[in-house]
Design an enzyme around this catalytic site. Structure first.
Site, PDB file in Angstrom:
ATOM      1  N   LYS B  75     -32.901   5.820  -2.063  1.00 36.40           N
ATOM      2  CA  LYS B  75     -32.730   4.426  -1.874  1.00 36.40           C
ATOM      3  C   LYS B  75     -33.204   3.632  -2.883  1.00 36.40           C
ATOM      4  CE  LYS B  75     -33.609   1.127   1.912  1.00 36.40           C
ATOM      5  NZ  LYS B  75     -34.033   0.924   3.377  1.00 36.40           N
ATOM      6  N   SER B 150     -30.954  -0.762   6.967  1.00 39.08           N
ATOM      7  CA  SER B 150     -30.664  -1.231   5.408  1.00 39.08           C
ATOM      8  C   SER B 150     -30.495   0.042   4.613  1.00 39.08           C
ATOM      9  CB  SER B 150     -32.069  -2.108   4.865  1.00 39.08           C
ATOM     10  OG  SER B 150     -33.007  -1.295   4.821  1.00 39.08           O
ATOM     11  N   SER B 174     -34.141   0.932   9.793  1.00 38.58           N
ATOM     12  CA  SER B 174     -33.476   0.984   8.620  1.00 38.58           C
ATOM     13  C   SER B 174     -32.904   2.536   8.153  1.00 38.58           C
ATOM     14  CB  SER B 174     -34.034   0.281   7.425  1.00 38.58           C
ATOM     15  OG  SER B 174     -33.958  -1.011   7.567  1.00 38.58           O
TER      16      SER B 174
END
Lengths: 94, 486
Positions: B75, B150, B174
């Site tokens: 990420k 997210s 997330s």
């Protein structure tokens, strides 16, 4: 709770955030409903409840203070939008 | 794309080289990215170089680790030395970290092949990746829908096999929510299990890094690789990390030895009927596998959401103060003075949701409101924790849906922040209590969209979560289904 445009502007200034007129307008409505939503927490009696500041109890974390020099000073200076010599350069302060 | 173990076997038996595996992944990325937008940056050259190193080791007859030569996504809020780390924000558009996050160091030490940095909601604030300043990652099962957020980029990339496993971060759901929406396994470990050093901070008392995999075993292998004490993170726990992947068994413990608590408050208003049915079926399956099922109550569960939306923005408003156009990131030129430069740079660099949360957080922490908001929320956090403690006195693990709905349409919730926040209703209380939880696929709705079941454990009970999820996964084999990518 009413969160008017003036309040939005005041808080945004505290956060050093310049908002557009549209954003102020939009946030004022949205934040009012978000703050109303927060109101439900008042249903809970927390008079005798201690706050949780850390979920997993780890305290007094210490380590010996050993010097670990970072060698790539140039890389850090280069990351800055503006630099002069060994310094980060900023616009005039006052 | 095969599992980590299968790929490892192929490498060791010289059936395939690490370069071939990496090339296959890079080709998939090239073919799928125009549709999916999972990656903000693809590091093809560095990936192939690492793959070649692994092949050289194999050729020299050296032993290789299980993650060696395996393509991994990271990420884009974890610092990678020499590789841009943007947090999907304009304010960090040109930021190239001069150091690696601890998890990235650990991946490198394990010989993993990092193929790129995955998309997210800006600074991990959001539930759909629509808050990314660069692109929206869509759902591999239906390209008109969101991937969740997210960590939507990591979830979609794993679901579409653009990488084998990926790292995400989870502050209020997330990892678990996008895992559920994309039909993969995702885990948020106990707070402090994985070092946060080099993870760009959003809400420091809640943030935690965790793994995504197409199977429970893959996720377990990635977690055991990146977890562990780190002196660079003062909240890091000094505990031994079990080899989670070594203890997975297709059978649950002997009958009646595993007590599963179903959180009754999560089966109510706002829950899609098809999600409810799928999760209830999964609970029945667990019962058939020998688990003892009981209903538990967490009455303060529903206060998690308002509690979180005070605590997280408050911490974010402090954490994001560092983006001031001085040390790194962008700066708006030609400001008259320093304060004006701050205001204009932050106005231009942050997106709407980030600004909204900075304003909420600044307000909640401002003089005269601290007691009413932040302190109150921290006290409610204690009540939520106590509810979990009571539930764990009755049960070994707790289950509930991961998300109240399946993947929603792109654009459906962007105008109404509160409705977007509701997407994290089931996952948020877990972060507030610092507990580990994972989402495991438990079926599909009538439109073919994946549904996830959340399994929550007590502190440091990751092994139990993997054990339960693995036994369930092996009995249903939802992971055999592949996304249509259309």
């Amino acid at each position: 709770m009413e969160f008017d445009r003036n309040s939005v502007r005041k808080v945004a200034h505290l956060a050093r955030l310049e908002l557009t007129a549209d954003e102020e307008q939009q946030f004022s409505g949205q934040l009012s409903s978000i703050l109303d939503y927060f109101e439900q927490l008042s249903e809970l009696d927390t008079a005798d409840v201690p706050p949780t500041t850390r979920v997993i109890d780890v305290s007094n974390v210490t380590r010996s203070d050993e010097l670990q020099p970072y060698t790539d000073r140039e890389a850090i200076l280069q990351s800055a939008p503006e630099q002069e010599g060994d310094y980060f350069k900023v616009p005039k302060i006052l | 794309m095969a599992s980590i173990r299968e790929l490892h076997h192929q490498l060791v038996s010289k059936e395939r080289s690490a370069v071939e595996i990496t090339q296959e992944v890079l080709q998939r990325i090239e073919a799928l990215e125009p549709k999916l937008h999972s990656f903000l940056c693809v590091t093809a050259e560095a990936a192939l170089e690492q793959a070649r190193r692994v092949d050289a080791k194999i050729a020299a007859g050296e032993e290789i680790g299980v993650l060696e030569g395996i393509p991994v996504g990271v990420k884009d809020n974890m610092c990678t030395q020499g590789i841009p780390t943007t947090c999907a924000s304009r304010i960090l558009e040109n930021f190239v970290p001069p150091y690696n996050a601890t998890v990235v160091e650990k991946l490198a030490a394990a010989g993993a092949v990092i193929v790129g940095k995955t998309n997210l909601d800006e600074f991990a604030m959001g539930s759909s990746t629509e808050n990314s300043a660069y692109q929206t990652t869509v759902n591999p099962w239906d390209l008109t829908r969101v991937s969740g957020g997210s960590s939507g980029g990591s979830a979609a990339a794993v679901a579409a096999q653009e990488c084998v496993v990926a790292l995400g971060s989870d502050t209020g759901g997330s990892i678990r929510q996008p895992a559920a929406l994309c039909g993969v396994v995702g885990m948020k470990p106990t707070y402090g299990l994985v070092s946060r050093y080099g993870l760009v901070a959003y809400a420091s008392s809640l943030d935690q890094i965790g793994p995504f995999g197409r199977s429970v075993e893959d996720a377990a292998i990635l977690l055991e690789t990146v977890a562990g004490y780190d002196p660079k993170d003062a909240t890091s726990l000094k505990v031994d990390i079990p080899q989670y992947s070594q203890t997975l068994k297709p059978n649950l413990r002997p009958k009646g030895r595993l007590r599963i608590g179903v959180i009754q408050e999560t089966f109510g208003q706002g829950l899609e009927p098809e999600v409810e049915t799928a999760v209830k079926n999964a609970i029945e399956t667990l019962q058939e596998l020998g688990a003892e099922i009981q209903v538990v109550s967490c009455p303060t569960f529903r206060y998690g959401l308002p509690c979180y939306y005070i605590i997280a923005p408050s911490e974010a408003s402090a954490n994001l103060a560092r983006y001031d156009g001085v040390k790194y990131g962008m700066r708006v030129p030609d400001a008259e003075n320093l304060v004006e430069m701050y205001g204009k740079t932050r106005a231009a660099g942050f997106g709407t949701e980030v600004k909204r949360r900075i304003v909420i957080g600044t307000y909640a922490l401002s003089a005269g409101y601290y007691d009413a908001y932040y302190l109150k929320a921290q006290k409610v956090r204690t009540l939520i924790k106590r509810d979990f403690d009571r539930a764990f006195a009755q049960a070994d693990v707790l289950v509930c849906p991961t998300s109240p709905t399946t993947a929603f349409k792109v654009g459906e919730k962007t105008d109404d922040p509160l409705s977007m926040y509701l997407s994290d209703l089931m996952t948020i209380p877990v972060n507030l209590a610092g507990l580990p939880a994972l989402s495991v696929p438990c079926g599909f709705d009538s439109q073919g969209l994946p549904i996830g079941m959340q399994i929550i454990g007590n502190v440091l009970q990751e092994s139990t979560l993997f054990e339960v999820a693995y036994a369930y996964e092996q009995s249903v084999l939802w992971s055999d289904r592949k996304p249509s990518l259309s």
